[in-house]
Write a protein that holds these residues in place. Structure first.
Motif, mmCIF file in Angstrom:
data_model
loop_
_atom_site.group_PDB
_atom_site.id
_atom_site.type_symbol
_atom_site.label_atom_id
_atom_site.label_comp_id
_atom_site.label_asym_id
_atom_site.label_seq_id
_atom_site.Cartn_x
_atom_site.Cartn_y
_atom_site.Cartn_z
ATOM 1 N N ILE A 1 0.919 -1.400 -0.067
ATOM 2 C CA ILE A 1 0.050 -0.105 0.106
ATOM 3 C C ILE A 1 0.778 1.415 0.142
ATOM 4 O O ILE A 1 0.810 2.285 -0.829
ATOM 5 N N ALA A 2 1.795 1.469 0.785
ATOM 6 C CA ALA A 2 2.948 2.487 0.953
ATOM 7 C C ALA A 2 3.454 2.573 -0.337
ATOM 8 O O ALA A 2 3.786 3.724 -0.908
ATOM 9 N N ALA A 3 3.923 1.481 -1.127
ATOM 10 C CA ALA A 3 4.711 1.617 -2.286
ATOM 11 C C ALA A 3 3.679 2.107 -3.439
ATOM 12 O O ALA A 3 3.815 3.104 -4.116
ATOM 13 N N ARG A 4 2.437 1.625 -3.495
ATOM 14 C CA ARG A 4 1.524 2.204 -4.517
ATOM 15 C C ARG A 4 1.163 3.605 -4.147
ATOM 16 O O ARG A 4 0.867 4.409 -5.108
ATOM 17 N N LYS A 5 0.891 4.227 -2.964
ATOM 18 C CA LYS A 5 0.759 5.507 -2.516
ATOM 19 C C LYS A 5 2.007 6.361 -3.020
ATOM 20 O O LYS A 5 1.724 7.541 -3.752
ATOM 21 N N ASP A 6 3.254 5.939 -2.977
ATOM 22 C CA ASP A 6 4.420 6.727 -3.662
ATOM 23 C C ASP A 6 4.269 6.774 -5.000
ATOM 24 O O ASP A 6 4.837 7.846 -5.422
ATOM 25 N N GLU A 7 4.162 5.747 -5.730
ATOM 26 C CA GLU A 7 3.772 5.744 -7.023
ATOM 27 C C GLU A 7 2.832 6.599 -7.609
ATOM 28 O O GLU A 7 3.422 7.387 -8.472
ATOM 29 N N LEU A 8 1.759 6.500 -6.877
ATOM 30 C CA LEU A 8 0.624 7.442 -7.241
ATOM 31 C C LEU A 8 0.983 8.837 -7.074
ATOM 32 O O LEU A 8 0.709 9.863 -7.996
ATOM 33 N N VAL A 9 1.878 9.146 -5.907
ATOM 34 C CA VAL A 9 1.992 10.566 -5.653
ATOM 35 C C VAL A 9 3.318 11.022 -6.868
ATOM 36 O O VAL A 9 3.112 12.110 -7.372
ATOM 37 N N GLY A 10 3.997 10.351 -7.157
ATOM 38 C CA GLY A 10 5.037 10.390 -8.266
ATOM 39 C C GLY A 10 4.050 10.806 -9.771
ATOM 40 O O GLY A 10 4.646 11.632 -10.264
ATOM 41 N N GLU A 11 3.282 9.981 -9.944
ATOM 42 C CA GLU A 11 2.300 10.174 -10.947
ATOM 43 C C GLU A 11 1.587 11.579 -10.973
ATOM 44 O O GLU A 11 1.812 12.256 -12.004
ATOM 45 N N ILE A 12 1.209 11.969 -9.924
ATOM 46 C CA ILE A 12 0.536 13.233 -9.742
ATOM 47 C C ILE A 12 1.742 14.398 -10.053
ATOM 48 O O ILE A 12 1.376 15.351 -10.591
ATOM 49 N N LYS A 13 2.724 14.171 -9.405
ATOM 50 C CA LYS A 13 3.843 15.152 -9.543
ATOM 51 C C LYS A 13 4.290 15.437 -11.075
ATOM 52 O O LYS A 13 4.671 16.596 -11.494
ATOM 53 N N ARG A 14 4.508 14.224 -11.506
ATOM 54 C CA ARG A 14 4.620 14.284 -13.167
ATOM 55 C C ARG A 14 3.773 14.901 -13.886
ATOM 56 O O ARG A 14 4.252 15.729 -14.993
ATOM 57 N N ALA A 15 2.614 14.537 -13.633
ATOM 58 C CA ALA A 15 1.571 15.052 -14.491
ATOM 59 C C ALA A 15 1.439 16.973 -14.462
ATOM 60 O O ALA A 15 1.180 17.309 -15.242
ATOM 61 N N VAL A 16 1.597 17.113 -12.962
ATOM 62 C CA VAL A 16 1.696 18.573 -12.759
ATOM 63 C C VAL A 16 2.737 19.380 -13.304
ATOM 64 O O VAL A 16 2.712 20.199 -13.926
ATOM 65 N N TYR A 17 3.905 18.573 -13.106
ATOM 66 C CA TYR A 17 5.161 19.320 -13.687
ATOM 67 C C TYR A 17 4.964 19.321 -15.333
ATOM 68 O O TYR A 17 5.182 20.295 -15.880
ATOM 69 N N ASP A 18 4.325 18.235 -16.022
ATOM 70 C CA ASP A 18 4.247 18.182 -17.551
ATOM 71 C C ASP A 18 3.267 19.519 -18.007
ATOM 72 O O ASP A 18 3.595 20.078 -19.013
ATOM 73 N N CYS A 19 2.385 19.453 -17.144
ATOM 74 C CA CYS A 19 1.205 20.711 -17.412
ATOM 75 C C CYS A 19 2.046 22.067 -17.193
ATOM 76 O O CYS A 19 1.639 23.023 -18.048
ATOM 77 N N LEU A 20 2.549 22.214 -16.204
ATOM 78 C CA LEU A 20 3.264 23.518 -15.983
ATOM 79 C C LEU A 20 4.351 23.637 -17.149
ATOM 80 O O LEU A 20 4.535 25.018 -17.567
ATOM 81 N N GLU A 21 4.983 22.788 -17.484
ATOM 82 C CA GLU A 21 5.980 23.127 -18.543
ATOM 83 C C GLU A 21 5.263 23.183 -19.686
ATOM 84 O O GLU A 21 5.903 24.068 -20.615
ATOM 85 N N ALA A 22 4.339 22.597 -20.125
ATOM 86 C CA ALA A 22 3.495 22.694 -21.341
ATOM 87 C C ALA A 22 2.983 24.186 -21.448
ATOM 88 O O ALA A 22 2.714 24.792 -22.529
ATOM 89 N N GLN A 23 2.737 24.686 -20.315
ATOM 90 C CA GLN A 23 1.955 26.334 -20.275
ATOM 91 C C GLN A 23 2.966 27.345 -19.854
ATOM 92 O O GLN A 23 2.802 28.416 -19.903
ATOM 93 N N LEU A 24 4.331 27.198 -19.900
ATOM 94 C CA LEU A 24 5.286 28.038 -19.348
ATOM 95 C C LEU A 24 5.360 29.296 -20.560
ATOM 96 O O LEU A 24 5.775 30.268 -20.257
ATOM 97 N N TRP A 25 4.896 28.733 -21.846
ATOM 98 C CA TRP A 25 5.094 29.860 -22.842
ATOM 99 C C TRP A 25 4.095 30.810 -22.397
ATOM 100 O O TRP A 25 4.352 32.122 -22.993
ATOM 101 N N ARG A 26 3.016 30.585 -21.921
ATOM 102 C CA ARG A 26 2.043 31.723 -21.521
ATOM 103 C C ARG A 26 2.687 32.627 -20.482
ATOM 104 O O ARG A 26 2.518 33.961 -20.493
ATOM 105 N N VAL A 27 3.397 32.321 -19.454
ATOM 106 C CA VAL A 27 4.129 33.202 -18.586
ATOM 107 C C VAL A 27 5.293 33.900 -19.154
ATOM 108 O O VAL A 27 5.084 35.146 -19.044
ATOM 109 N N THR A 28 6.005 33.216 -20.136
ATOM 110 C CA THR A 28 6.890 34.087 -20.941
ATOM 111 C C THR A 28 6.153 35.010 -21.618
ATOM 112 O O THR A 28 6.934 36.311 -21.600
ATOM 113 N N LYS A 29 5.215 34.852 -22.382
ATOM 114 C CA LYS A 29 4.713 35.673 -23.198
ATOM 115 C C LYS A 29 4.112 36.951 -22.242
ATOM 116 O O LYS A 29 4.178 38.160 -22.476
#
Length: 141
Positions: free
Chosen positions: A50-78
């Motif tokens: 259960i702890a390992a799966r929780k860690d994996e899920l938190v990692g998935e959340i962090k990756r998804a947020v990072y990818d979304c922020l990176e994809a939208q970084l051009w808006r901040v630059t603009k």
């Protein structure tokens, strides 16, 4: 799966027969078999799983947020470039509008980070594999 004891075959644990206790190496008897069965927890339902799966899920959340922020970084630059252009030759109204646009973009990003933090707290409170597998998170600005 489960475990069950057969006097002639030994303990059947997750489909495999064990003639001796897997942790102690001692031969099974009625008492040790009953104690093992009483305390048995399938490996995929253990606290470690259960702890390992929780860690994996938190990692998935962090990756998804990072990818979304990176994809939208051009808006901040603009928005930052618009602020700089307004400061170089625009009116106060243009400067204020450019700064407000930049603040709006940064607020969206911060809202996503807050959503991510809340999702991670929700994951920490989950107590079963089924609940963890049912959890979903979508990173969107």
């Amino acid at each position: 799966m489960s475990c069950e004891y057969f006097a002639d075959k030994g303990m059947k644990i997750e489909g495999n027969y064990w003639l001796v206790h897997p942790q102690t190496g001692e031969a099974w008897d009625e008492e040790s078999a009953a104690a093992f069965i009483a305390g048995y927890q399938p490996p995929h339902l253990s606290e470690e799983a259960i702890a390992a799966r929780k860690d994996e899920l938190v990692g998935e959340i962090k990756r998804a947020v990072y990818d979304c922020l990176e994809a939208q970084l051009w808006r901040v630059t603009k928005a930052q470039e618009r602020v700089q252009l307004a400061q170089l030759g625009g009116s106060e109204a243009e400067q204020a509008a450019a700064v407000a646009a930049l603040q709006a973009e940064l607020a969206k990003r911060e809202a996503l980070r807050q959503k991510s933090d809340e999702a991670e707290l929700e994951v920490a409170e989950l107590t079963s594999i089924e609940a963890i597998d049912a959890f979903s998170f979508t990173a969107e600005l």
